[in-house]
Design a protein around this motif. Structure first.
Motif, PDB file in Angstrom:
ATOM      1  N   GLU A 123      19.258  58.691  -1.130  1.00  0.00           N
ATOM      2  CA  GLU A 123      20.445  57.993  -1.635  1.00  0.00           C
ATOM      3  C   GLU A 123      21.439  57.723  -0.512  1.00  0.00           C
ATOM      4  O   GLU A 123      22.095  56.672  -0.484  1.00  0.00           O
ATOM      5  CB  GLU A 123      21.106  58.818  -2.746  1.00  0.00           C
ATOM      6  CG  GLU A 123      20.298  58.919  -4.013  1.00  0.00           C
ATOM      7  CD  GLU A 123      19.976  57.553  -4.599  1.00  0.00           C
ATOM      8  OE1 GLU A 123      20.866  56.661  -4.586  1.00  0.00           O
ATOM      9  OE2 GLU A 123      18.844  57.351  -5.069  1.00  0.00           O
ATOM     10  N   ALA A 124      21.550  58.653   0.413  1.00  0.00           N
ATOM     11  CA  ALA A 124      22.458  58.470   1.547  1.00  0.00           C
ATOM     12  C   ALA A 124      22.062  57.251   2.365  1.00  0.00           C
ATOM     13  O   ALA A 124      22.911  56.434   2.748  1.00  0.00           O
ATOM     14  CB  ALA A 124      22.473  59.728   2.414  1.00  0.00           C
ATOM     15  N   LYS A 125      20.773  57.115   2.629  1.00  0.00           N
ATOM     16  CA  LYS A 125      20.317  55.943   3.375  1.00  0.00           C
ATOM     17  C   LYS A 125      20.598  54.655   2.600  1.00  0.00           C
ATOM     18  O   LYS A 125      21.033  53.641   3.171  1.00  0.00           O
ATOM     19  CB  LYS A 125      18.821  56.043   3.672  1.00  0.00           C
ATOM     20  CG  LYS A 125      18.324  54.836   4.472  1.00  0.00           C
ATOM     21  CD  LYS A 125      16.818  54.743   4.542  1.00  0.00           C
ATOM     22  CE  LYS A 125      16.402  53.463   5.276  1.00  0.00           C
ATOM     23  NZ  LYS A 125      14.945  53.261   5.268  1.00  0.00           N
TER      24      LYS A 125
ATOM     25  N   PRO B 120      29.000  64.081   0.919  1.00  0.00           N
ATOM     26  CA  PRO B 120      28.454  64.465  -0.384  1.00  0.00           C
ATOM     27  C   PRO B 120      28.602  65.945  -0.717  1.00  0.00           C
ATOM     28  O   PRO B 120      28.343  66.342  -1.860  1.00  0.00           O
ATOM     29  CB  PRO B 120      26.967  64.089  -0.262  1.00  0.00           C
ATOM     30  CG  PRO B 120      26.893  63.150   0.894  1.00  0.00           C
ATOM     31  CD  PRO B 120      27.962  63.585   1.831  1.00  0.00           C
ATOM     32  N   PHE B 121      28.958  66.764   0.275  1.00  0.00           N
ATOM     33  CA  PHE B 121      29.131  68.206   0.065  1.00  0.00           C
ATOM     34  C   PHE B 121      30.458  68.604   0.718  1.00  0.00           C
ATOM     35  O   PHE B 121      30.488  69.311   1.723  1.00  0.00           O
ATOM     36  CB  PHE B 121      27.957  68.981   0.670  1.00  0.00           C
ATOM     37  CG  PHE B 121      26.606  68.503   0.175  1.00  0.00           C
ATOM     38  CD1 PHE B 121      26.072  69.004  -1.007  1.00  0.00           C
ATOM     39  CD2 PHE B 121      25.886  67.542   0.877  1.00  0.00           C
ATOM     40  CE1 PHE B 121      24.829  68.543  -1.467  1.00  0.00           C
ATOM     41  CE2 PHE B 121      24.650  67.086   0.428  1.00  0.00           C
ATOM     42  CZ  PHE B 121      24.123  67.593  -0.754  1.00  0.00           C
TER      43      PHE B 121
ATOM     44  N   THR C  68      25.834  55.245  10.114  1.00  0.00           N
ATOM     45  CA  THR C  68      25.358  56.463  10.778  1.00  0.00           C
ATOM     46  C   THR C  68      25.515  57.650   9.844  1.00  0.00           C
ATOM     47  O   THR C  68      26.407  57.667   8.993  1.00  0.00           O
ATOM     48  CB  THR C  68      26.181  56.721  12.068  1.00  0.00           C
ATOM     49  OG1 THR C  68      26.005  55.624  12.964  1.00  0.00           O
ATOM     50  CG2 THR C  68      25.746  58.007  12.763  1.00  0.00           C
ATOM     51  N   ILE C  69      24.637  58.631  10.000  1.00  0.00           N
ATOM     52  CA  ILE C  69      24.761  59.879   9.253  1.00  0.00           C
ATOM     53  C   ILE C  69      24.712  61.058  10.222  1.00  0.00           C
ATOM     54  O   ILE C  69      23.896  61.083  11.148  1.00  0.00           O
ATOM     55  CB  ILE C  69      23.663  60.016   8.170  1.00  0.00           C
ATOM     56  CG1 ILE C  69      23.890  61.291   7.348  1.00  0.00           C
ATOM     57  CG2 ILE C  69      22.265  59.981   8.757  1.00  0.00           C
ATOM     58  CD1 ILE C  69      23.016  61.368   6.091  1.00  0.00           C
ATOM     59  N   TYR C  70      25.631  61.992  10.026  1.00  0.00           N
ATOM     60  CA  TYR C  70      25.647  63.271  10.754  1.00  0.00           C
ATOM     61  C   TYR C  70      25.417  64.370   9.727  1.00  0.00           C
ATOM     62  O   TYR C  70      26.097  64.421   8.698  1.00  0.00           O
ATOM     63  CB  TYR C  70      26.985  63.521  11.414  1.00  0.00           C
ATOM     64  CG  TYR C  70      27.356  62.625  12.574  1.00  0.00           C
ATOM     65  CD1 TYR C  70      27.134  63.037  13.899  1.00  0.00           C
ATOM     66  CD2 TYR C  70      27.980  61.395  12.366  1.00  0.00           C
ATOM     67  CE1 TYR C  70      27.520  62.227  14.969  1.00  0.00           C
ATOM     68  CE2 TYR C  70      28.351  60.591  13.427  1.00  0.00           C
ATOM     69  CZ  TYR C  70      28.122  61.008  14.723  1.00  0.00           C
ATOM     70  OH  TYR C  70      28.511  60.208  15.777  1.00  0.00           O
ATOM     71  N   ILE C  71      24.490  65.282  10.033  1.00  0.00           N
ATOM     72  CA  ILE C  71      24.165  66.363   9.100  1.00  0.00           C
ATOM     73  C   ILE C  71      24.159  67.699   9.836  1.00  0.00           C
ATOM     74  O   ILE C  71      23.386  67.905  10.780  1.00  0.00           O
ATOM     75  CB  ILE C  71      22.786  66.157   8.449  1.00  0.00           C
ATOM     76  CG1 ILE C  71      22.680  64.772   7.821  1.00  0.00           C
ATOM     77  CG2 ILE C  71      22.534  67.237   7.404  1.00  0.00           C
ATOM     78  CD1 ILE C  71      21.277  64.430   7.380  1.00  0.00           C
TER      79      ILE C  71
ATOM     80  N   ILE D 107      23.750  64.130  -5.729  1.00  0.00           N
ATOM     81  CA  ILE D 107      22.739  63.089  -5.934  1.00  0.00           C
ATOM     82  C   ILE D 107      23.200  62.104  -7.011  1.00  0.00           C
ATOM     83  O   ILE D 107      23.127  60.885  -6.836  1.00  0.00           O
ATOM     84  CB  ILE D 107      21.375  63.708  -6.301  1.00  0.00           C
ATOM     85  CG1 ILE D 107      20.868  64.578  -5.137  1.00  0.00           C
ATOM     86  CG2 ILE D 107      20.368  62.620  -6.647  1.00  0.00           C
ATOM     87  CD1 ILE D 107      19.651  65.418  -5.486  1.00  0.00           C
ATOM     88  N   ALA D 108      23.707  62.639  -8.119  1.00  0.00           N
ATOM     89  CA  ALA D 108      24.142  61.780  -9.220  1.00  0.00           C
ATOM     90  C   ALA D 108      25.309  60.884  -8.797  1.00  0.00           C
ATOM     91  O   ALA D 108      25.353  59.698  -9.164  1.00  0.00           O
ATOM     92  CB  ALA D 108      24.551  62.644 -10.416  1.00  0.00           C
TER      93      ALA D 108
END
Length: 313
Positions: free
Chosen positions: A61-63, A201-202, A71-74, A13-14
Motif C-alpha cells: 500500500e505504501a508503494k 503509518p506508525f 521515497t520511503i524510509y523505514i 493497512i486499512a
C-alpha cells in the motif's frame, strides 16, 4: 491543531488503503520490529510468517500511494531488515538507494555478546533516477574550511550520530521506541519539499508530524493506539524551541577561517543554515568559535557576534 497536520487513529493497512494512488511524496516510518514490545493496545509478537505478511501488505500500500518520484524510509531491526529489503526490491520492484546506520552512544547493555549501539534505516525510491533529494538542505559543516567547498558543507554520509531519546530528555514521551526529531528532520528535508505530503503509518509518539509541522510539510500520521494519537496531538500544541536532537557535527566550527571577511560571513551563514531548527545549539557553536578565533576576532572588531547571541567574552 495545524490543518496541514492530521493524526488518524486506525489500522495502518486499512488507512493506507483509503488514500489515493500516487498522492504521497514521502513516507518515513518506524514500524514495529516484532520484538515483543508493549504498544498498549497491541503486543509486537507475531509468528515469523505472519509478520512478513503484515509487512508485505502495508509496504504494498505504501508503494501504491507514493508519487512516481516518491521515497520511503523505514527503520527496522536486524532480525527482519533483510526480509524487508527483499520485499521492497524483489517483490515490489522499488529501487534501493541507501542503508543508513543511526549510531548512538548509549543503548541496551549485554554481558554476553556485544551491546547494540545502532539502528538501521532503509531508503528506497519508486523511480531509479527521478526522485527528490535536496542535498543542500542536509549538508553538515566540514572540519576544514575551503573556498572550493562553499559554505554549505558536505554530504552527511550514511552513518548518522544522534543521541538516543533518553528518559531524562525533556521531550521524552511515554512511548517505548521514540526516535529523535533530528533523524526525521534530515530525512524529511532531504526527500521532500515544502507543502509536500509526508506520511507515517506508525506515528507512535508523533515525531514525524512534529517535524512536518516545523518544516512546512503536510503530515499524515496513523496509529492504532488512541493514546498515541492523543499524545501526538498534545505534542503538536507544545511551544517549539528547537528540535530535541542534533548531529554533533552541526555544531562544529571549521578550522582555517583565517580571512576576516570570510570568517564572519561563515559564522553568520552557519547559524542560519545549520542551526535554523536548533537555537539551543548556537551557544555551543559560538563557544567553539571563541576558542579558535577570539584573538583574531578582537583584532578585526568582530566580537559583536558573541554579544548578539549572549555569549560572554
Amino acid at each position: 491543531m495545524d490543518k496541514r497536520i492530521e493524526a488518524i487513529c486506525g489500522d495502518a493497512i486499512a488507512e493506507l488503503q483509503k488514500m489515493e494512488n500516487e498522492s504521497v511524496n514521502l513516507i518515513v516510518t518506524d514500524p514495529p520490529y516484532n520484538l515483543n514490545k508493549d504498544y498498549g493496545t497491541s503486543q509486537d509478537k507475531l509468528k515469523f510468517e505472519d509478520y512478513l505478511e503484515f509487512s508485505r501488505l502495508w509496504l504494498k500500500e505504501a508503494k501504491r500511494v507514493l508519487k512516481p518520484d516518491g521515497t520511503i524510509y523505514i527503520f527496522m531491526g536486524m532480525k527482519y531488515i533483510s526480509y524487508i529489503y527483499i520485499i521492497l526490491e524483489q517483490e515490489l520492484g522499488m529501487t534501493f538507494n541507501s542503508w543508513i546506520t543511526w549510531y548512538y552512544t548509549q543503548g541496551i547493555g549485554k554481558t554476553k555478546g556485544f551491546s547494540p549501539r545502532h539502528d538501521d534505516i532503509l531508503m528506497f525510491t519508486k523511480n531509479a533516477k527521478k526522485f527528490v533529494f535536496d542535498l543542500d538542505a542536509i549538508r553538515v559543516p566540514q572540519k576544514y574550511y575551503r573556498s572550493v567547498n562553499n559554505m554549505r558543507g558536505a554530504n552527511p554520509g550514511n552513518v548518522w550520530e544522534f543521541s538516543h531519546m533518553h528518559y531524562c530528555n525533556k521531550n521524552r514521551k511515554k512511548h517505548p521506541t521514540q526516535k529523535p526529531e533530528g533523524l526525521y528532520e534530515r530525512m524529511i528535508l532531504a526527500s521532500s519539499k515544502e507543502n509536500d505530503v509526508v506520511v507515517d503509518p506508525f506515528v507512535g509518539s508523533g515525531t514525524c508530524l512534529r517535524v512536518c509541522q516545523q518544516t512546512n510539510r503536510r503530515g499524515v500520521g496513523i496509529d492504532i493506539n488512541p493514546e498515541y494519537i492523543e499524545m501526538t496531538e498534545e505534542r503538536l500544541l507544545e511551544e517549539f524551541k528547537g528540535f530535541d536532537s542534533i548531529d554533533e557535527k552541526m555544531k562544529r566550527c571549521p578550522n582555517d577561517l583565517n580571512d576576516a571577511n570570510v570568517r564572519i560571513e561563515y559564522i553568520e551563514n552557519h547559524i542560519q543554515l545549520f542551526l535554523k531548527n536548533h537555537p539551543d545549539a548556537i551557544t555551543e557553536f559560538l563557544e567553539e568559535v571563541k576558542q579558535k578565533y577570539l584573538t583574531k576576532m578582537i583584532e578585526t572588531g568582530q566580537i559583536w557576534i558573541f554579544d548578539q547571541y549572549g555569549v560572554a567574552i
